[in-house]
Design a protein around this motif. Sequence first.
Motif, PDB file in Angstrom:
ATOM      1  N   ALA A   1     -55.013 -27.388 -41.660  1.00 17.60           N
ATOM      2  CA  ALA A   1     -55.580 -26.032 -41.558  1.00 17.60           C
ATOM      3  C   ALA A   1     -57.000 -26.004 -42.126  1.00 17.60           C
ATOM      4  O   ALA A   1     -57.921 -25.454 -41.511  1.00 17.60           O
ATOM      5  CB  ALA A   1     -54.700 -25.035 -42.313  1.00 17.60           C
ATOM      6  N   HIS A   2     -57.187 -26.631 -43.298  1.00 14.26           N
ATOM      7  CA  HIS A   2     -58.530 -26.677 -43.904  1.00 14.26           C
ATOM      8  C   HIS A   2     -59.513 -27.348 -42.945  1.00 14.26           C
ATOM      9  O   HIS A   2     -60.664 -26.930 -42.828  1.00 14.26           O
ATOM     10  CB  HIS A   2     -58.508 -27.466 -45.215  1.00 14.26           C
ATOM     11  CG  HIS A   2     -57.619 -26.881 -46.282  1.00 14.26           C
ATOM     12  ND1 HIS A   2     -57.326 -25.534 -46.351  1.00 14.26           N
ATOM     13  CD2 HIS A   2     -56.971 -27.463 -47.329  1.00 14.26           C
ATOM     14  CE1 HIS A   2     -56.529 -25.324 -47.402  1.00 14.26           C
ATOM     15  NE2 HIS A   2     -56.300 -26.471 -48.005  1.00 14.26           N
TER      16      HIS A   2
ATOM     17  N   GLY B   1     -58.743 -19.694 -35.084  1.00 17.94           N
ATOM     18  CA  GLY B   1     -57.376 -19.357 -34.672  1.00 17.94           C
ATOM     19  C   GLY B   1     -56.400 -20.458 -35.037  1.00 17.94           C
ATOM     20  O   GLY B   1     -55.314 -20.192 -35.555  1.00 17.94           O
ATOM     21  N   HIS B   2     -56.793 -21.697 -34.811  1.00 17.53           N
ATOM     22  CA  HIS B   2     -55.897 -22.813 -35.122  1.00 17.53           C
ATOM     23  C   HIS B   2     -55.665 -22.930 -36.622  1.00 17.53           C
ATOM     24  O   HIS B   2     -54.565 -23.233 -37.075  1.00 17.53           O
ATOM     25  CB  HIS B   2     -56.459 -24.109 -34.539  1.00 17.53           C
ATOM     26  CG  HIS B   2     -56.541 -24.071 -33.037  1.00 17.53           C
ATOM     27  ND1 HIS B   2     -57.190 -25.007 -32.290  1.00 17.53           N
ATOM     28  CD2 HIS B   2     -56.039 -23.166 -32.155  1.00 17.53           C
ATOM     29  CE1 HIS B   2     -57.091 -24.692 -30.996  1.00 17.53           C
ATOM     30  NE2 HIS B   2     -56.401 -23.574 -30.901  1.00 17.53           N
ATOM     31  N   GLY B   3     -56.716 -22.672 -37.391  1.00 16.82           N
ATOM     32  CA  GLY B   3     -56.541 -22.636 -38.837  1.00 16.82           C
ATOM     33  C   GLY B   3     -55.487 -21.599 -39.202  1.00 16.82           C
ATOM     34  O   GLY B   3     -54.584 -21.849 -40.005  1.00 16.82           O
TER      35      GLY B   3
ATOM     36  N   VAL C   1     -47.875 -27.265 -30.639  1.00 11.06           N
ATOM     37  CA  VAL C   1     -47.749 -27.091 -29.190  1.00 11.06           C
ATOM     38  C   VAL C   1     -48.824 -26.100 -28.721  1.00 11.06           C
ATOM     39  O   VAL C   1     -49.548 -26.330 -27.754  1.00 11.06           O
ATOM     40  CB  VAL C   1     -46.347 -26.571 -28.809  1.00 11.06           C
ATOM     41  CG1 VAL C   1     -46.308 -26.101 -27.361  1.00 11.06           C
ATOM     42  CG2 VAL C   1     -45.304 -27.651 -29.052  1.00 11.06           C
ATOM     43  N   ARG C   2     -48.916 -25.010 -29.447  1.00 10.04           N
ATOM     44  CA  ARG C   2     -49.899 -23.991 -29.110  1.00 10.04           C
ATOM     45  C   ARG C   2     -51.326 -24.537 -29.216  1.00 10.04           C
ATOM     46  O   ARG C   2     -52.169 -24.317 -28.341  1.00 10.04           O
ATOM     47  CB  ARG C   2     -49.712 -22.835 -30.107  1.00 10.04           C
ATOM     48  CG  ARG C   2     -50.105 -21.518 -29.565  1.00 10.04           C
ATOM     49  CD  ARG C   2     -49.900 -20.418 -30.599  1.00 10.04           C
ATOM     50  NE  ARG C   2     -50.522 -19.233 -30.070  1.00 10.04           N
ATOM     51  CZ  ARG C   2     -49.850 -18.253 -29.472  1.00 10.04           C
ATOM     52  NH1 ARG C   2     -48.549 -18.297 -29.382  1.00 10.04           N
ATOM     53  NH2 ARG C   2     -50.484 -17.216 -28.976  1.00 10.04           N
ATOM     54  N   ILE C   3     -51.574 -25.242 -30.303  1.00 14.98           N
ATOM     55  CA  ILE C   3     -52.917 -25.779 -30.538  1.00 14.98           C
ATOM     56  C   ILE C   3     -53.299 -26.795 -29.458  1.00 14.98           C
ATOM     57  O   ILE C   3     -54.395 -26.742 -28.905  1.00 14.98           O
ATOM     58  CB  ILE C   3     -53.006 -26.400 -31.946  1.00 14.98           C
ATOM     59  CG1 ILE C   3     -52.963 -25.284 -33.004  1.00 14.98           C
ATOM     60  CG2 ILE C   3     -54.257 -27.247 -32.106  1.00 14.98           C
ATOM     61  CD1 ILE C   3     -52.835 -25.761 -34.426  1.00 14.98           C
TER      62      ILE C   3
END
Lengths: 233, 98, 316
Positions: free
Chosen positions: C47-48, C82-84, C157-159
């Motif tokens: 995430a970072h 968003g991915h974070g 999966v989303r990322i």
Amino acid sequence: MTAALALGDDALVLSHRLGEWAGHAPVLEEEVALANIALDLLGQARVLLSLAGDEDELAYLREERAFRNVQLVEQPNGDFAHTIARQLCFSTYQELLYERLARGGGPFAPLAAKAVKEVAYHRDHAEHWTLRLGDGTADSHERMRTALEALWRFTGELFEPVEGCEVEWDTLHADWLDRLTSVLKRATLEVPEGPRRGAWAAGAGRQGVHTESFGRMLAEMQHLHRSHPGATW
Amino acid sequence: MSGDRSGAWPLWEVFVRSRRGLSHTHAGSLHAPDAEMALRNARDLYTRRSEGVSIWVVPSTAVTASSPDEKDPFFEPSADKPYRHPTFYEIPEGVQHL
Amino acid sequence: MTTMAADAGAYEAVFDAALAADERIEPRDWMPDDYRASLVRQMAQHAHSEIIGMQPEANWITRAPSLRRKAILMAKVQDEAGHGLYLYSAAETLGTSRDELLDKLHSGRQKYSSIFNYPTLTWADMGAIGWLVDGAAITNQVPLCRCSYGPYARAMVRICKEESFHQRQGYELLLALSQGTEAQHAMAQDAVDRWWWPSLMMFGPPDDASAHSAQSMAWKIKRHSNDELRQRFVDICVPQAESLGLTLPDPDLRWNEERGHHDFGAIDWSEFHEVLRGNGPCNTQRISQRRRAHEEGAWVREAAAAYAAKHGEEQA
């Protein structure tokens, strides 16, 4: 196409300013929200500028004096309160304008009909933040008040008739002021009392006369494109 | 960063209906100061590629979950009722609309 | 509600059986403390990396040379935010708050991918990052869609779905430069020269020197070894570089018929460790910008919280 340039430049310049927030927003959720608004505006700018010519030539090769955006949108981001105050004043105006253009059936009707839904969301975002900053803490209230006062002098220009936009500017102005007054009241803020425009006969953004920070903004935006004449990207 | 704690925003669970005819499905969570902002943040975050037609947000603290200890008594009884599932029944070949 | 008396051993057996059956572990399942800690560490670092990774690309948003490229770059940087958020959200399912993780990032107690400690010096870096850095990230991430921890796997999966455009736009950007003017071609080659080796380092230390690898593989948090993924990436990139008309900066790079893979030169691990230790070209800059954004945003977050406290009843 005076109107396509005026409306297109408004969207282009505001989108650029919002893009400067990337990586600096006060909370991650707001990174996503500000980028959404910037992307909507950039999309509008591309359609509008393409009505007037080649989008990249217009964005990257015009001199400062040829830009027709209002001075409000070129104002630096400042703190988050300044950005929200700028968003509130502009998106409220843009929504009212696009609603009228969509109904009017002129050359901008198709674009305005699509864009007005985006802009309604921008206005909603700005209103929600105005409420929270105005009626949040003493600090946020003061910042929001300062921001509104600072930007107020750039709001008069919004209602200067744009050639090619068949709308009643007086009622647009009245509706804008009503809407803004009611939001500010709910946010425990007052409508600023200062002048609505700078005292200078040379005019303002719609005449191609801009503020000091705009030249620097354009220098940054255009530098790479201009360094490689004729290149494709 | 002492001011941080007072500015901490609660966590919300986000449910998105991806299209008409389907139920809302859990998409993830996010932080927001209140429900109105949670909805807006959810719209920006979880539907920026038009993945949804409707969104619910629920404070994470309002969700009551079955704990792992309860897992067996909660879910095992239904596992021995295969007659609840259509595949339990044998239908002669060729019979349609069943 | 009666609870079944079950000792830790029985729980562990259930956990092991789930892993063995390739089932997903879910937030409220029992799990070993080390598994939990390892997951939090990996998800937090991931995430970072997403949010620090916004900076080198945001550096070029205001200078993007065409409106089309500007829109693409803005959308990409937005995706990274968003991915974070997806990943912090997945980490929160293990009871670790985002604030806690951000504190650890800001105070240097948790890391982000070292690749973002390199500077973006020209526009071509936007292409090299998309092609090589996102390419390496995708090679790493696709297997994580099958990671044993459910929320992490679902976030991935989303990322991965959303990221498919990131790598392609980078490749397309580099191709336009490579086939453009002489100056543009040189800009593209220079970017590939600078990003190639750091991208190979993104897969982490060699398997025999990797601190967490073996245990992570056993827990199915990780599915392939560092060296295995690095080799896969090199093999994918070589023909892609040829189509681009650009050279990968490694004189030892050649096809090995016997292995069925490309051999490549030795990686300078001393650089990797130095950057990891904080001595990369941008370590200080990245963290201080991140901290400044957080600190300067404090009054905004407090204002919204204060408003919610005042108006809570009206909304309920």
